[in-house]
Design a protein around this motif. Structure first.
Motif, PDB file in Angstrom:
ATOM      1  N   ALA A  21       0.835  -1.193   0.000  1.00 55.80           N
ATOM      2  CA  ALA A  21       0.000   0.000   0.000  1.00 55.80           C
ATOM      3  C   ALA A  21       0.871   1.244   0.000  1.00 55.80           C
ATOM      4  N   PRO A  22       0.504   2.278  -0.765  1.00 59.63           N
ATOM      5  CA  PRO A  22       1.242   3.537  -0.690  1.00 59.63           C
ATOM      6  C   PRO A  22       1.074   4.156   0.688  1.00 59.63           C
ATOM      7  N   SER A  23       2.048   4.934   1.100  1.00 59.15           N
ATOM      8  CA  SER A  23       1.946   5.575   2.411  1.00 59.15           C
ATOM      9  C   SER A  23       0.859   6.636   2.381  1.00 59.15           C
ATOM     10  N   VAL A  24       0.317   6.919   3.566  1.00 64.02           N
ATOM     11  CA  VAL A  24      -0.706   7.960   3.658  1.00 64.02           C
ATOM     12  C   VAL A  24      -0.132   9.307   3.229  1.00 64.02           C
ATOM     13  N   ALA A  25       1.114   9.548   3.592  1.00 63.11           N
ATOM     14  CA  ALA A  25       1.755  10.815   3.217  1.00 63.11           C
ATOM     15  C   ALA A  25       1.834  10.953   1.697  1.00 63.11           C
ATOM     16  N   ASP A  26       2.167   9.855   1.014  1.00 61.99           N
ATOM     17  CA  ASP A  26       2.227   9.908  -0.448  1.00 61.99           C
ATOM     18  C   ASP A  26       0.843  10.183  -1.035  1.00 61.99           C
ATOM     19  N   SER A  27      -0.167   9.528  -0.480  1.00 64.19           N
ATOM     20  CA  SER A  27      -1.530   9.725  -0.988  1.00 64.19           C
ATOM     21  C   SER A  27      -2.000  11.148  -0.744  1.00 64.19           C
ATOM     22  N   ILE A  28      -1.679  11.711   0.414  1.00 62.78           N
ATOM     23  CA  ILE A  28      -2.061  13.093   0.704  1.00 62.78           C
ATOM     24  C   ILE A  28      -1.358  14.047  -0.252  1.00 62.78           C
ATOM     25  N   PRO A  67     -19.682  22.278   5.520  1.00 66.79           N
ATOM     26  CA  PRO A  67     -18.635  21.506   6.197  1.00 66.79           C
ATOM     27  C   PRO A  67     -18.963  20.015   6.204  1.00 66.79           C
ATOM     28  N   LYS A  68     -17.905  19.197   6.164  1.00 66.13           N
ATOM     29  CA  LYS A  68     -18.049  17.752   6.109  1.00 66.13           C
ATOM     30  C   LYS A  68     -17.550  17.122   7.400  1.00 66.13           C
ATOM     31  N   VAL A  69     -18.421  16.332   8.040  1.00 65.39           N
ATOM     32  CA  VAL A  69     -18.009  15.536   9.190  1.00 65.39           C
ATOM     33  C   VAL A  69     -17.333  14.272   8.676  1.00 65.39           C
ATOM     34  N   VAL A  70     -16.207  13.907   9.291  1.00 62.38           N
ATOM     35  CA  VAL A  70     -15.447  12.736   8.840  1.00 62.38           C
ATOM     36  C   VAL A  70     -15.030  11.906  10.043  1.00 62.38           C
ATOM     37  N   GLY A  71     -15.301  10.600   9.977  1.00 63.29           N
ATOM     38  CA  GLY A  71     -14.830   9.660  10.990  1.00 63.29           C
ATOM     39  C   GLY A  71     -14.136   8.503  10.308  1.00 63.29           C
ATOM     40  N   GLY A  72     -12.920   8.167  10.760  1.00 68.64           N
ATOM     41  CA  GLY A  72     -12.148   7.125  10.107  1.00 68.64           C
ATOM     42  C   GLY A  72     -11.948   5.898  10.974  1.00 68.64           C
ATOM     43  N   ASP A  73     -11.760   4.751  10.333  1.00 68.45           N
ATOM     44  CA  ASP A  73     -11.411   3.519  11.025  1.00 68.45           C
ATOM     45  C   ASP A  73      -9.908   3.532  11.270  1.00 68.45           C
ATOM     46  N   GLY A  74      -9.509   4.300  12.260  1.00 69.57           N
ATOM     47  CA  GLY A  74      -8.092   4.462  12.562  1.00 69.57           C
ATOM     48  C   GLY A  74      -7.586   5.828  12.136  1.00 69.57           C
ATOM     49  N   THR A  75      -6.427   6.184  12.668  1.00 70.17           N
ATOM     50  CA  THR A  75      -5.853   7.513  12.426  1.00 70.17           C
ATOM     51  C   THR A  75      -5.522   7.746  10.971  1.00 70.17           C
ATOM     52  N   ASP A  76      -4.937   6.748  10.308  1.00 75.18           N
ATOM     53  CA  ASP A  76      -4.547   6.931   8.908  1.00 75.18           C
ATOM     54  C   ASP A  76      -5.767   7.146   8.017  1.00 75.18           C
ATOM     55  N   ALA A  77      -6.832   6.384   8.266  1.00 74.22           N
ATOM     56  CA  ALA A  77      -8.052   6.549   7.468  1.00 74.22           C
ATOM     57  C   ALA A  77      -8.635   7.945   7.659  1.00 74.22           C
ATOM     58  N   LEU A  78      -8.617   8.432   8.892  1.00 79.90           N
ATOM     59  CA  LEU A  78      -9.136   9.771   9.163  1.00 79.90           C
ATOM     60  C   LEU A  78      -8.293  10.824   8.468  1.00 79.90           C
ATOM     61  N   ARG A  79      -6.961  10.707   8.554  1.00 75.67           N
ATOM     62  CA  ARG A  79      -6.076  11.688   7.908  1.00 75.67           C
ATOM     63  C   ARG A  79      -6.319  11.739   6.405  1.00 75.67           C
ATOM     64  N   LEU A  80      -6.429  10.567   5.794  1.00 72.36           N
ATOM     65  CA  LEU A  80      -6.580  10.520   4.344  1.00 72.36           C
ATOM     66  C   LEU A  80      -7.947  11.038   3.906  1.00 72.36           C
ATOM     67  N   ALA A  81      -9.004  10.609   4.599  1.00 69.73           N
ATOM     68  CA  ALA A  81     -10.348  11.086   4.249  1.00 69.73           C
ATOM     69  C   ALA A  81     -10.466  12.584   4.469  1.00 69.73           C
ATOM     70  N   GLN A  82      -9.883  13.064   5.565  1.00 69.56           N
ATOM     71  CA  GLN A  82      -9.946  14.497   5.842  1.00 69.56           C
ATOM     72  C   GLN A  82      -9.199  15.281   4.774  1.00 69.56           C
ATOM     73  N   ALA A  83      -8.059  14.777   4.328  1.00 67.08           N
ATOM     74  CA  ALA A  83      -7.299  15.473   3.284  1.00 67.08           C
ATOM     75  C   ALA A  83      -8.101  15.553   1.994  1.00 67.08           C
ATOM     76  N   LEU A  84      -8.809  14.475   1.647  1.00 71.05           N
ATOM     77  CA  LEU A  84      -9.598  14.498   0.419  1.00 71.05           C
ATOM     78  C   LEU A  84     -10.744  15.494   0.532  1.00 71.05           C
ATOM     79  N   TYR A  85     -11.498  15.432   1.606  1.00 68.99           N
ATOM     80  CA  TYR A  85     -12.644  16.339   1.739  1.00 68.99           C
ATOM     81  C   TYR A  85     -12.203  17.784   1.961  1.00 68.99           C
ATOM     82  N   ASP A  86     -11.041  17.991   2.560  1.00 65.72           N
ATOM     83  CA  ASP A  86     -10.507  19.352   2.678  1.00 65.72           C
ATOM     84  C   ASP A  86     -10.330  19.984   1.297  1.00 65.72           C
ATOM     85  N   ALA A  87     -10.044  19.148   0.301  1.00 60.75           N
ATOM     86  CA  ALA A  87      -9.855  19.650  -1.057  1.00 60.75           C
ATOM     87  C   ALA A  87     -11.178  19.875  -1.774  1.00 60.75           C
ATOM     88  N   LEU A  88     -12.274  19.403  -1.181  1.00 62.67           N
ATOM     89  CA  LEU A  88     -13.576  19.490  -1.859  1.00 62.67           C
ATOM     90  C   LEU A  88     -14.511  20.512  -1.241  1.00 62.67           C
TER      91      LEU A  88
END
Length: 445
Positions: A3-10, A183-204
């Protein structure tokens, strides 16, 4: 494949080198897809309806409140395509699920669309994927329903792929607030999921609101809609009480809302409609039973709101008796406004459909006029009404009806002219009052 790192995906999100797939291109998925495309992301829109896919690829939205020009712009950018082929998910980086979550005939949650979609995603799931459920549901669905289906393919949430929940907050026809400005509420299954989902919705969207888990995010959505359902039930009950006292509830609300604190206006109507408010509270009442809890307040609100069409029919019958000395049997009724709320072409859960059926059952002949709904399409609960067409409005035509029933207050209708031509108007939305029209033949219900 690692899997690519979360940092790379962000980083790829920031560069807009991140492919977004959206499953379900209806009232929720299409605005989200267009917003993502406008933000610079390549977007694959998936739907199981071939007519819908063909419509979008022709540059047409199919919804009155979503301009065709937005779809044409997305198609012209070469960043948006609609498809029936779920194999394209393998090339996406994020998969956002926006499918319906209705109730069964027994008023229990129907997660069939969510479960089927998760099973359709599973063969194409790969390491690094972000999967986000947006459909409104009971707290625990993401973890208890979606996650096991996805993990049955061998990949693990939090290790191989990222799973999150972010509830849709669409309000069709709202001219002040669109997808990107809510504004978008975001809850992730773990810290990495939250970081990645938040980064995507922050862009939207304008802002994201991170919460500690998908279950909390699911509860947020239900809380928002239960709040509205309960308060609408309150004013509907006040309407009935004040009517008996000879008091106009709309006048009361207009005066009460001048208080700058401690009060928020809600408005009565002929019943609840739409894809959220009549349905979502029952998702929590159903889940609460698992914990041995009865949600009495929520269920009472549902009973009050569900009773409103019956109240309106009774008011119409009383008004006909007083004004013309006749009952509903054999009466010709014109219903104005069929959509569940003003200025949309959305019939989902519309109380107007229930009103037509109840009036017909009592012997009335009912026509309707809706400037945004030319014909009633088939619905699960009101299939018998499918094919009925909107009739034109004219002074002569209106005058031929025994009564006009206003069920939705579309801006495109001239209520002053309507009231002038009608023998009797029963107004469930205070449309005539807002138009400055009054008279003994206008009855509020």
């Amino acid at each position: 494949m690692a899997a690519p790192s979360v940092a790379d995906s962000i980083g790829r999100i920031a560069r807009r080198d991140y492919r977004v797939a959206i499953i379900g291109l209806g009232y929720v998925g299409l605005p989200l897809a267009l917003t993502a495309c406008a933000a610079g992301f390549p977007v694959l829109g998936l739907d199981i309806n071939p007519d819908r896919v063909a419509l979008l690829n022709r540059g047409e939205s199919g919804f009155r409140h979503i301009a065709d020009a937005r779809v044409r712009a997305a198609r012209a950018s070469d960043r948006f395509v609609a498809s029936l082929d779920f194999a394209g998910l393998a090339d996406a980086d994020a998969i956002l699920i926006c499918v319906p979550t209705p109730l069964t005939r027994h008023r229990e949650p129907d997660l069939g669309f969510v479960a089927d979609t998760a099973r359709a995603v599973r063969p194409h799931l790969r390491p690094g994927h972000l999967v986000v459920l947006e459909s409104t549901t009971w707290p625990g669905t993401t973890d208890e329903v979606v996650r096991p289906i996805l993990e049955a393919g061998g990949l693990r949430s939090g290790v191989d792929f990222h799973l999150a929940y972010s509830p849709e907050r669409e309000d069709p026809g709202n001219a002040s607030h669109g997808t990107a400005t809510i504004p978008k509420v975001v809850g992730g299954d773990g810290t990495d999921a939250l970081r990645l989902a938040q980064a995507l919705y922050d862009a939207l969207v304008v802002a994201t609101v991170p919460v500690s888990s998908p279950a909390v995010a699911e509860a947020v959505k239900l809380t928002e809609n239960i709040f509205r359902a309960v308060n609408v039930a309150l004013v509907n009950e006040l309407k009935v009480v004040y009517q008996a006292m000879g008091i106009d509830v709309w006048e009361v609300i207009e005066a009460a809302k001048t208080k700058p604190f401690g009060y928020m206006p809600f408005y009565p109507g002929p019943g609840l409609g739409g894809h959220c408010i009549p349905i979502d509270p029952f998702y929590l009442t159903w889940k609460a039973r698992e914990y041995g809890i009865t949600t009495r307040f929520i269920e009472l609100a549902g009973q009050i709101n569900t009773a409103m069409p019956g109240y309106v029919v009774d008011r119409l019958a009383e008004a006909l008796d007083r004004s013309a000395g006749r009952g509903l049997r054999g009466a010709r009724i014109l219903m104005v406004g069929l959509a569940y709320k003003k200025n949309v072409d959305d019939l989902r859960e519309s109380p107007a459909l229930t009103l037509i059926e109840r009036l017909t059952a009592r012997g009335a002949a009912v026509d309707f006029h809706d400037p945004h709904i030319p014909v009633i399409l088939p619905t699960r609960e009101h299939a018998v009404l499918a094919g009925r067409r909107s009739v034109p409005l004219s002074p002569e035509g209106v005058a031929a009806y025994d009564a006009v029933l206003i069920a939705a207050d579309h801006d495109a209708v001239d209520y002053a002219a309507l009231a002038a031509a009608a023998r009797l108007v029963v107004d469930t939305r205070n449309a005539c009052g807002r138009a400055g029209v009054s008279g003994p033949h206008i009855v509020k219900a």
